[in-house]
Design an enzyme around this catalytic site. Structure first.
Site, short mmCIF file in Angstrom:
data_model
loop_
_atom_site.label_atom_id
_atom_site.label_comp_id
_atom_site.label_asym_id
_atom_site.label_seq_id
_atom_site.Cartn_x
_atom_site.Cartn_y
_atom_site.Cartn_z
N ASN A 73 0.82 -1.20 0.00
CA ASN A 73 0.00 0.00 0.00
C ASN A 73 0.86 1.26 0.00
OD1 ASN A 73 -1.65 2.12 2.04
ND2 ASN A 73 -2.80 1.26 0.33
N ASP A 97 -11.15 5.21 -11.72
CA ASP A 97 -11.14 4.79 -10.32
C ASP A 97 -11.92 3.48 -10.17
OD1 ASP A 97 -9.66 6.95 -9.62
OD2 ASP A 97 -11.19 7.94 -8.41
N ASP A 183 -4.68 15.15 -8.12
CA ASP A 183 -5.25 15.10 -9.47
C ASP A 183 -5.51 16.50 -10.01
OD1 ASP A 183 -7.14 15.42 -7.49
OD2 ASP A 183 -8.63 14.08 -8.38
N HIS A 216 -13.99 7.12 0.68
CA HIS A 216 -13.58 7.75 -0.57
C HIS A 216 -12.48 8.73 -0.24
CE1 HIS A 216 -13.68 10.04 -4.33
NE2 HIS A 216 -14.22 8.97 -4.85
#
Length: 407
Positions: A73, A97, A183, A216
């Site tokens: 991770n 995603d 992003d 999220h």
């Protein structure tokens, strides 16, 4: 045997993505574009819920080439996206995603749009599923536009079609030091470097899915991360765009979308220590980038709040936030035969507060909602600011004898 270059590399970063991953991959498999024209690069970012195994199963049966990479991770979406981008071979890349899904014709339409118009970035219409999605940029399909003359600056997520040659030419990758807003930085740079941007607004290309478990990435993290994100985006804009109206247009985005919410209703719930810290974090950003060119592009209550942040006045800010939180409609004062509309938010013309009238002056787009307003030659916020700047400049070039010095 010659291997044909795929049109699109679909890059999927996945972490604890089950069961949403099932529909995500099904939407890739259902694409109307020929499966020989796409490849999938999926990066399992240390999942423990079976995400990696499901990706392997999909790779074994999918009609298109699928590469699965399993790694420890990384802590965020940037690492997996960069790993996928390093492996990509397509003419274009699309970042999908693992929680979300594509419309069946999405890739076919976006590739066609880019090829027909020679554009480097294509935005496909986004629709929210159990969550909000950006809306202001989907008014109409645009074959060729840019970040200044459209609303695309208000969608800086990575779920776009990017020409890979553009990314490679400029060595573009996601900033792995940012835990949120990475992003936005990547996409804004792409907009600024692109030879044109297209918008597919007549077909839903992307379904932005809200997870029922609330997990999220954009919903998590400390408030300090938002300031990190705003700082990085403002720095990028300042470095790539000369000072002036174009820079101001773009600066609206980090001020309005990233910084302003920190001084909304949540500010009233913050501890005094957090409130002080927010003002401290905001100060260098306000000092460096807040100006009247940015301010006049905001609504009055937004401009007022940020003005008070710039002036380091938390005491006055709280009154304004309480007013806004209550969703009260500010009274309007019409002057100059209706060509000026001042919105009476807290501290308007209060001598002790000392806030200039121009902060409360509504621009036409906001003023037109009030009965009695009429467009005329009266001062707008920007015109007043420009005239003030000219007077200041002129006064600096006056000789002791009273005549203007030659310049």
């Amino acid at each position: 045997m010659t291997v044909t270059q795929p049109d699109v590399s679909v890059i999927i970063g996945a972490y604890e993505a089950m069961p949403y991953l099932v529909e995500c991959l099904a939407s890739v498999e259902a694409q109307t574009i020929d499966s020989a024209r796409i490849e999938v690069i999926a990066v399992d970012d240390g999942s423990t819920d079976g995400t990696g195994d499901y990706l392997e199963e999909f790779a074994a049966r999918a009609p298109m080439p699928v590469t699965v990479i399993r790694q420890e991770n990384s802590g965020g979406p940037s690492g997996p996206r960069n790993v996928g981008l390093d492996k990509a071979a397509g003419r274009y890349v699309f970042f999908l995603d693992a929680d979300d899904r594509l419309g069946p014709e999405a890739l076919e339409r976006m590739v066609a749009m880019a090829d027909e118009n020679g554009t480097d970035v294509v935005l496909g219409k986004v629709e929210g599923v159990n969550r909000n999605a950006p809306k202001s940029m989907w008014g109409k399909t645009l074959k060729r536009t840019d970040v200044y003359s459209s609303n695309i600056k208000f969608t800086l997520s990575a779920q776009k079609l990017f020409r890979r040659a553009l990314l490679e030419r400029h060595g573009m990758r996601f900033d792995e030091s940012l835990w949120t807003g990475e992003d936005a930085l990547f996409t804004m740079e792409a907009y600024l470097r692109a030879d044109g941007v297209s918008v597919v607004a007549d077909y839903t290309c992307y379904y932005l899915v809200g997870r029922e478990d609330g997990k999220h990435v954009t919903k998590s993290g400390s408030y300090t991360l938002r300031f990190d994100s705003a700082r990085a985006l403002m720095k990028l804009i300042a470095e790539m765009v000369p000072a002036g109206s174009k820079r101001d247009v773009l600066m609206v985005r980090p001020f309005q979308v990233t910084l302003l919410p920190q001084f909304g209703p949540v500010f009233l719930r913050d501890t005094e220590e957090v409130q002080r810290n927010k003002f401290e974090l905001a100060k260098p950003l306000m000092d460096a980038h807040w100006n009247e060119g940015v301010a006049h592009r905001l609504k009055v209550h937004e401009r007022l709040r940020l003005h008070l942040v710039a002036q380091q006045r938390p005491d006055l800010l709280k009154d304004v936030v309480e007013f806004v939180k209550a969703k009260r409609q500010a009274a309007a004062i019409l002057e100059k035969r209706g060509t000026r509309v001042y919105l009476v938010y807290p501290h308007f013309r209060a001598k002790k507060a000392g806030i200039p009238d121009r902060i409360y002056l509504a621009e036409p787009r906001e003023a037109k909602a009030f009965l009695g307003w009429r467009e005329g030659t009266a001062d707008s916020f920007l015109r007043r600011a420009l005239r003030k700047a000219r007077r200041t400049l002129l006064s600096r070039n006056v000789t002791p004898g009273g005549r203007a010095a030659a310049v």
